[in-house]
Motif scaffolding. Structure first.
Motif, mmCIF file in Angstrom:
data_model
loop_
_atom_site.group_PDB
_atom_site.id
_atom_site.type_symbol
_atom_site.label_atom_id
_atom_site.label_comp_id
_atom_site.label_asym_id
_atom_site.label_seq_id
_atom_site.Cartn_x
_atom_site.Cartn_y
_atom_site.Cartn_z
ATOM 1 N N TYR A 1 0.841 -1.185 0.000
ATOM 2 C CA TYR A 1 0.000 0.000 0.000
ATOM 3 C C TYR A 1 0.883 1.244 0.000
ATOM 4 N N ALA A 2 0.682 2.111 -0.982
ATOM 5 C CA ALA A 2 1.424 3.367 -1.027
ATOM 6 C C ALA A 2 0.951 4.278 0.100
ATOM 7 N N LEU A 3 1.889 4.895 0.774
ATOM 8 C CA LEU A 3 1.585 5.763 1.912
ATOM 9 C C LEU A 3 1.808 7.223 1.533
ATOM 10 N N PRO A 4 1.133 8.152 2.197
ATOM 11 C CA PRO A 4 1.260 9.563 1.830
ATOM 12 C C PRO A 4 2.555 10.218 2.303
ATOM 13 N N GLN A 5 3.218 9.635 3.290
ATOM 14 C CA GLN A 5 4.447 10.235 3.799
ATOM 15 C C GLN A 5 5.581 10.062 2.782
ATOM 16 N N ARG A 6 6.548 10.937 2.872
ATOM 17 C CA ARG A 6 7.671 10.886 1.933
ATOM 18 C C ARG A 6 8.739 9.891 2.351
ATOM 19 N N ASP A 7 8.878 9.665 3.652
ATOM 20 C CA ASP A 7 9.873 8.700 4.111
ATOM 21 C C ASP A 7 9.456 8.134 5.463
ATOM 22 N N LEU A 8 10.177 7.106 5.891
ATOM 23 C CA LEU A 8 9.841 6.389 7.111
ATOM 24 C C LEU A 8 9.843 7.296 8.334
ATOM 25 N N MET A 9 10.855 8.132 8.465
ATOM 26 C CA MET A 9 10.958 8.935 9.680
ATOM 27 C C MET A 9 9.877 10.017 9.724
ATOM 28 N N GLU A 10 9.405 10.481 8.569
ATOM 29 C CA GLU A 10 8.264 11.387 8.557
ATOM 30 C C GLU A 10 7.035 10.670 9.105
ATOM 31 N N LEU A 11 6.862 9.415 8.724
ATOM 32 C CA LEU A 11 5.755 8.624 9.246
ATOM 33 C C LEU A 11 5.872 8.459 10.756
ATOM 34 N N VAL A 12 7.086 8.177 11.238
ATOM 35 C CA VAL A 12 7.306 7.999 12.673
ATOM 36 C C VAL A 12 7.002 9.294 13.424
ATOM 37 N N ARG A 13 7.465 10.421 12.900
ATOM 38 C CA ARG A 13 7.208 11.699 13.568
ATOM 39 C C ARG A 13 5.720 12.034 13.581
ATOM 40 N N GLU A 14 5.037 11.761 12.479
ATOM 41 C CA GLU A 14 3.603 12.021 12.415
ATOM 42 C C GLU A 14 2.852 11.161 13.432
ATOM 43 N N ALA A 15 3.263 9.905 13.566
ATOM 44 C CA ALA A 15 2.635 9.023 14.548
ATOM 45 C C ALA A 15 2.845 9.556 15.967
ATOM 46 N N GLU A 16 4.054 10.040 16.244
ATOM 47 C CA GLU A 16 4.337 10.608 17.564
ATOM 48 C C GLU A 16 3.441 11.799 17.846
ATOM 49 N N GLU A 17 3.264 12.670 16.867
ATOM 50 C CA GLU A 17 2.425 13.856 17.044
ATOM 51 C C GLU A 17 0.970 13.489 17.298
ATOM 52 N N LEU A 18 0.518 12.384 16.700
ATOM 53 C CA LEU A 18 -0.863 11.939 16.870
ATOM 54 C C LEU A 18 -1.038 11.080 18.126
ATOM 55 N N GLY A 19 0.071 10.733 18.764
ATOM 56 C CA GLY A 19 -0.001 9.909 19.959
ATOM 57 C C GLY A 19 -0.327 8.456 19.684
ATOM 58 N N VAL A 20 0.047 7.981 18.498
ATOM 59 C CA VAL A 20 -0.189 6.579 18.148
ATOM 60 C C VAL A 20 1.130 5.953 17.715
ATOM 61 N N SER A 21 1.138 4.644 17.548
ATOM 62 C CA SER A 21 2.340 3.966 17.083
ATOM 63 C C SER A 21 2.414 4.036 15.562
ATOM 64 N N PRO A 22 3.607 3.866 14.970
ATOM 65 C CA PRO A 22 3.707 3.825 13.508
ATOM 66 C C PRO A 22 2.812 2.754 12.891
ATOM 67 N N LEU A 23 2.724 1.587 13.534
ATOM 68 C CA LEU A 23 1.862 0.529 13.014
ATOM 69 C C LEU A 23 0.405 0.964 13.007
ATOM 70 N N ALA A 24 -0.032 1.592 14.091
ATOM 71 C CA ALA A 24 -1.429 2.046 14.159
ATOM 72 C C ALA A 24 -1.717 3.082 13.087
ATOM 73 N N LEU A 25 -0.755 3.968 12.819
ATOM 74 C CA LEU A 25 -0.959 4.980 11.783
ATOM 75 C C LEU A 25 -1.064 4.323 10.410
ATOM 76 N N ILE A 26 -0.207 3.356 10.128
ATOM 77 C CA ILE A 26 -0.259 2.654 8.847
ATOM 78 C C ILE A 26 -1.597 1.930 8.698
ATOM 79 N N GLU A 27 -2.014 1.229 9.733
ATOM 80 C CA GLU A 27 -3.282 0.502 9.670
ATOM 81 C C GLU A 27 -4.447 1.457 9.457
ATOM 82 N N LYS A 28 -4.398 2.626 10.073
ATOM 83 C CA LYS A 28 -5.444 3.626 9.883
ATOM 84 C C LYS A 28 -5.483 4.085 8.429
ATOM 85 N N GLU A 29 -4.301 4.340 7.845
ATOM 86 C CA GLU A 29 -4.248 4.821 6.466
ATOM 87 C C GLU A 29 -4.699 3.744 5.483
ATOM 88 N N ILE A 30 -4.391 2.486 5.769
ATOM 89 C CA ILE A 30 -4.870 1.402 4.915
ATOM 90 C C ILE A 30 -6.395 1.307 4.999
#
Length: 295
Positions: free
Chosen positions: A25-54
Motif C-alpha cells: 500500500y502506497a503511503l502519503p508520507q515521503r519517508d519512514l521517519m516522517e511517518l514515525v514523527r507524524e505518529a508521535e504527534e498523533l499519539g499513536v504507534s507507527p503501526l497504528a498509523l499505517i493501519e489507519k491509512e490502509i
C-alpha cells in the motif's frame, strides 16, 4: 508490518507498507521517519498509523514486490557499525591480525570482553546503496568480504524504530595489517547497503530470534553460504545504542549495524560480478552485485 520505498514511473521515491501477506500500500508520507514523527504527534504507534491509512483507503500497489525498483528503505543520514559482537567475528579478526595464529591473544579478545563495545562510523546516505544496486570492491585490497548484519533504525530519542538488513563490506587485509587502518578497511564509495525493508520494531516479539543467511554466487553458482542467529550476539541492542548515543548527536533515522556472525572461509575474497544475498527472517533478501572500483 514492513516499510519499503520504491521508484515510481517518474523515478520519484514512494513510501509503502508491505504486509506479511505481501500486499503493498502506497503511503502519503515521503519517508519512514516522517511517518514515525507524524505518529508521535498523533499519539499513536507507527503501526497504528499505517493501519489507519490502509483502512481509510491507502492506494494498493497493483504489481508484485518483485516488479518494483526498490530503494533503500530510508535515507539514513549516518550508518554506524559495531564490531566483535559475535564470537565468530572475534575469531576472524584475530586470524587477520596474527596471520592465522589463533592461540595468540589480541586487542580483539579484549574488546570482546570489555564493557565498552567497538563502534565505528560506517557510511553516509550518499555512500549507501539499496537492493539490486552495485556495491564496490576497493581497488587497493585483495581480501574483501561482505558482512551480513542486522541493522537498527534509531529515532531522534534513541528509540529503536525498526530493523533492516545491512551489508558492512570489509577489507580483511587492510584491517589485519594495522587496526589504525580500520576506517579505510570499512568506508569507501558504495561500501554499505541496507534494505530491502524495515520491519517495525513494535511487530517484533523477540529481536534475538532473527535468522540470518548469506549466500554468495559466482558465475551463477553458489560459492559461499552461511547462517546465524541474533541469539548468538554477545551484546544487547540497547547496550549498543546507549554507547552510540553517549556524548554524541544522533540524527533521526540513523542506522546501527550490529555485527556479523557469518564470515566466508579465510581463502575467499569477493570478485567482480559476485552476487551477494543477505536474508533476514521477517525482513527480506538484500541482494547486491560486487563491482571493481577503478582507481
Amino acid at each position: 508490518m514492513r516499510v519499503i520505498r520504491f521508484a515510481d514511473e517518474t523515478s520519484l521515491p514512494v513510501l509503502a507498507a508491505l504486509t506479511d501477506d505481501n500486499r503493498i500500500y502506497a503511503l502519503p508520507q515521503r519517508d519512514l521517519m516522517e511517518l514515525v514523527r507524524e505518529a508521535e504527534e498523533l499519539g499513536v504507534s507507527p503501526l497504528a498509523l499505517i493501519e489507519k491509512e490502509i483502512a481509510e483507503g491507502a492506494a494498493p500497489v497493483g504489481v508484485p514486490l518483485e516488479s518494483l525498483t526498490l530503494l533503500t528503505p530510508l535515507d539514513a543520514p549516518e550508518v554506524w557499525a559495531a564490531g566483535v559482537t559475535y564470537e565468530r567475528s572475534r575469531d576472524a579478526r584475530n586470524y587477520e591480525a596474527t596471520g592465522g595464529k589463533l592461540d595468540v591473544a589480541t586487542f580483539y579478545d579484549k574488546v570482546y570482553d570489555a564493557e565498552r563495545p567497538e563502534i565505528f562510523f560506517k557510511s553516509t546516505a550518499a555512500r549507501t546503496v539499496g537492493p539490486g544496486q552495485d556495491v564496490c570492491l576497493r581497488s587497493d585490497s585483495s581480501w574483501q568480504i561482505p558482512e551480513p548484519e542486522l541493522g537498527l533504525v534509531i529515532g531522534r530519542n534513541g528509540n529503536i524504530v525498526g530493523y533492516t538488513a545491512g551489508n558492512d563490506m570489509s577489507c580483511r587485509d587492510i584491517e589485519g595489517e594495522n587496526p589504525l587502518y580500520l576506517p579505510q578497511a570499512k568506508m569507501w564509495r558504495r561500501s554499505c547497503s541496507i534494505g530491502p525493508a524495515v520491519r517495525l520494531a513494535e511487530t517484533v516479539a523477540d529481536p534475538y530470534r532473527f535468522q540470518i543467511a548469506c549466500r554468495i554466487y559466482r558465475n551463477g553458482e553458489l560459492a559461499v553460504e552461511g547462517t546465524a542467529s541474533t541469539g548468538q550476539l554477545k551484546r544487547r541492542f540497547d547496550e549498543l545504542v546507549s554507547f552510540l548515543r553517549r556524548d554524541n548527536d544522533i540524527f533521526d533515522g540513523t542506522v546501527l549495524l550490529t555485527g556479523t556472525c557469518i564470515v566466508p572461509p579465510n581463502d575467499f575474497t569477493l570478485q567482480d560480478g559476485d552476487r551477494i544475498e543477505i536474508e533476514i527472517s521477517d525482513i527480506g533478501v538484500l541482494s547486491n552485485t560486487a563491482r571493481k572500483l577503478v582507481p
